[in-house]
Design an enzyme around this catalytic site. Structure first.
Site, short mmCIF file in Angstrom:
data_model
loop_
_atom_site.label_atom_id
_atom_site.label_comp_id
_atom_site.label_asym_id
_atom_site.label_seq_id
_atom_site.Cartn_x
_atom_site.Cartn_y
_atom_site.Cartn_z
N HIS A 56 -4.33 4.23 -9.77
CA HIS A 56 -4.24 2.79 -9.51
C HIS A 56 -4.37 2.01 -10.83
O HIS A 56 -4.80 2.56 -11.86
CB HIS A 56 -5.34 2.34 -8.56
CG HIS A 56 -5.10 2.73 -7.14
ND1 HIS A 56 -4.62 1.86 -6.18
CD2 HIS A 56 -5.25 3.93 -6.51
CE1 HIS A 56 -4.49 2.49 -5.03
NE2 HIS A 56 -4.87 3.76 -5.20
N GLU A 81 -8.73 3.77 -12.00
CA GLU A 81 -8.27 2.40 -12.26
C GLU A 81 -7.97 2.31 -13.75
O GLU A 81 -8.87 2.17 -14.58
CB GLU A 81 -9.32 1.37 -11.85
CG GLU A 81 -9.59 1.31 -10.34
CD GLU A 81 -8.52 0.54 -9.57
OE1 GLU A 81 -7.47 0.23 -10.16
OE2 GLU A 81 -8.74 0.27 -8.38
N HIS A 89 -0.10 2.42 -3.74
CA HIS A 89 0.79 1.37 -3.22
C HIS A 89 2.23 1.88 -3.10
O HIS A 89 2.45 3.07 -3.01
CB HIS A 89 0.69 0.11 -4.06
CG HIS A 89 -0.73 -0.35 -4.23
ND1 HIS A 89 -1.43 -1.01 -3.25
CD2 HIS A 89 -1.61 -0.19 -5.27
CE1 HIS A 89 -2.66 -1.25 -3.67
NE2 HIS A 89 -2.80 -0.76 -4.88
N GLU A 119 1.84 -3.14 -9.99
CA GLU A 119 0.99 -1.94 -9.94
C GLU A 119 1.76 -0.76 -9.36
O GLU A 119 1.66 0.37 -9.86
CB GLU A 119 -0.27 -2.22 -9.12
CG GLU A 119 -1.22 -1.03 -9.05
CD GLU A 119 -2.45 -1.29 -8.23
OE1 GLU A 119 -3.31 -0.38 -8.16
OE2 GLU A 119 -2.55 -2.38 -7.63
#
Length: 596
Positions: free
Chosen positions: A492, A554, A415, A431
């Protein structure tokens, strides 16, 4: 004339019997469904929208609504329960010998376990579930906005209590503070809890206190649209809230002393029920015993009590002895050996049933393991053994120089820029910020080991700024190609609509990705920061359309309170960066050894 009257009465009686039999299922207690008071059923009234967490619940059919009730179509009730976060539940239909429906039972086996019987409405051969008869058990309330044609569902504030030096608030779902502030004359601490409705059990409640910190606690429904619950703690002179703890997503503690937070579990959290005429059990003595490098805690009781062993996220264990009374004073024993700091015991609660709690606090550099009890032949002496488990140490000293002639590693902080990724609004973390922090730390570690590192972004911006996702993602993949990278790692933080979802996951797509995923995931699990949720295959763009060995990490769930708190710690972010660096290095070292 008499004969005609008799026949008329017989005819009227028969007509009433048939009429009552025909409509026997159209009644639900004293609520009658008719064409005049049904909304959204075979009418041209505007469609009612049902909303939870700012999202429309995607019902297939129109629900039936009366002035004070919502009847859910049996098919759409499945959608409703799923939208609220229920997973393991069922409805049992209870019928008589003639297949007539007597009642139904809603049973939930996840989150808050419960069982509730209710009388359904049967209309045009379909079962409708009345919301009011189950709302308290499922922990939700409906708020109607008649002007806009919307119905909002909000979780309930189920309990507010004063515990020694703390105010404890429990809800049926995760609690989020909208704002908290102090007021003077008199001194008050005000908490506004967003998106919640007061349970009838605590509506406009006032709780008086006799402790040294608090005068009283008042609670009210500050507003319905938006739904805000207000809790006002009237506190004594010079007192302040010193800690806000959240061991459970649906529990908030406002602590006024300097002590460590503790877990205050309500009765619904215990798999324990007092049997009829069950006598309370006295606990006479709690003493430590030493054997070599292990420590045991000896519990001397009137007879063997029922108990549960529990572990908190901060490494502490506690044992709850149910229906038990402590005959000695509360105490904390300072152990201060290599791995155990202290053992604390106290009368944790008296209502709704008494609990004696024993808490074990480890030293900072250690994990502990607490075994179940050994019980002597009389059942009156229980022994719990505490063993040490050394924590994995993660320091830069572990990162040995790899000397792999400046191999290039591509790191992709997920992101950035206008794309925040997942957000925890309650804690104020995004995030995109966390992935960049971890990636910059990872770059530092890998460079110490002799690698060259290229990031897809070095600050808060996207690579291309393109509104087309595939263009942005391909640009990230191209960063690895342009710099002749040998592996690609995308960082992430996970998110879920279910606040209980947690843990670390590592994703791969191609066969060449899997060994890299395996080496990195193994090191991430060793940090003991997050629960291990495994290695999984997925079709994420940066892996699927990448010629390099590529993985997507993640690192915990930003939507889970405990995971999110851990991600706010620099120490944990540094540990994660070291673990990823070690995993990459081990992968490349093994690959080099295979080539001989």
């Amino acid at each position: 004339m008499k004969k005609i009257n008799i026949n008329y009465k017989i005819f009227l009686l028969l007509f009433l019997i048939v009429f009552a039999n025909y409509f026997r299922f159209i009644y639900s207690e004293d609520i009658v469904i008719t064409k005049e008071n049904i909304i959204n059923k075979n009418s041209n009234d505007k469609k009612i929208t049902f909303i939870y967490k700012n999202k429309v619940i995607p019902f297939r059919y129109n629900q039936m609504i009366t002035e004070n009730e919502i009847y859910f179509n049996q098919d759409d009730f499945v959608t409703f329960m799923k939208s609220l976060g229920f997973i393991d539940w069922q409805i049992v239909i209870n019928q008589d010998n003639h297949k007539n429906i007597n009642n139904c039972t809603l049973i939930s086996n996840d989150m808050n376990k419960f069982k509730v019987n209710f009388s359904p409405l049967v209309y045009e051969d379909k079962i409708y579930i009345p919301f009011s008869l189950i709302s308290d058990k499922i922990g939700f309330s409906a708020v109607f906005d008649y002007e806009k044609g919307k119905v909002y569902f909000y979780p309930l504030i189920t309990d507010i209590d004063i515990k020694e030096d703390a105010v404890v608030i429990n809800s049926s779902r995760e609690i989020k503070i909208q704002k908290a502030f102090y007021l003077n004359n008199p001194l008050r601490y005000v908490i506004d809890i967003q998106d919640t409705v007061l349970s009838p059990n605590v509506f406009r409640q006032k709780i008086l206190s006799s402790n040294e910190y608090i005068y009283q606690v008042r609670v009210s429904q500050f507003s319905e649209l938006p739904a805000i619950t207000r809790v006002v703690i009237e506190i004594k002179k010079n007192q302040k809230v010193k800690n806000i703890a959240k061991f459970l997503p649906n529990q908030l503690q406002f602590i006024f002393s300097d002590r460590l937070p503790d877990l205050y579990a309500k009765k619904s959290l215990y798999d324990y029920k007092i049997e009829n005429n069950e006598e309370q059990i006295k606990i006479y003595q709690i003493t430590p015993s030493y054997s070599g490098n292990n420590i045991s805690i000896l519990i001397q009781a009137e007879k063997q009590p029922k108990y549960s062993v529990n572990k908190l996220d901060d490494g502490r264990y506690f044992i709850d002895f149910y229906n038990s009374i402590l005959t000695i004073s509360n105490n904390e024993l300072q152990i201060n050996n290599e791995y155990l700091k202290s053992i604390k015991y106290s009368q944790h609660q008296l209502e709704p049933f008494p609990i004696v709690r024993v808490t074990f606090t480890p030293q900072n550099d250690y994990n502990i393991i607490l075994s179940n009890a050994n019980v002597d032949i009389t059942g009156k002496l229980l022994s719990f053994v505490v063993k040490q488990k050394v924590k994995e140490k993660f320091t830069d000293e572990e990162l040995t120089y790899a000397s792999y002639n400046g191999m290039v590693i591509a790191i992709d902080p997920g992101h950035g820029g206008n794309d925040s990724g997942a957000v925890n609004y309650n804690l104020g973390i995004k995030e995109k910020d966390l992935t960049l922090k971890i990636s910059l730390l990872l770059k530092e570690k890998l460079e110490k080991m002799g690698y060259k590192v290229v990031l897809t972004r070095y600050n808060d911006q996207e690579v291309t700024g393109s509104p087309i996702d595939t263009e942005e993602l391909q640009a990230r993949v191209n960063v690895g190609y342009r710099n002749n990278a040998i592996v690609f790692v995308s960082v992430h933080i996970n998110a879920s609509t279910y606040s209980f979802a947690n843990g670390v996951m590592t994703f791969y797509n191609k066969d060449i990705d899997y060994p890299l995923a395996e080496y990195i995931h193994s090191e991430l699990v060793k940090t003991n920061i997050f629960e291990d949720k495994g290695i999984r295959q997925a079709n994420f763009y940066v892996m699927k359309y990448n010629k390099l060995p590529a993985v997507l990490l993640e690192l915990g769930f930003i939507t889970n309170y405990n995971d999110a708190i851990k991600l706010m710690s620099y120490e944990n972010l540094n540990k994660l960066a070291i673990a990823i660096a070690k995993g990459i290095n081990n992968y490349l070292k093994n690959k080099r050894n295979q080539k001989g």
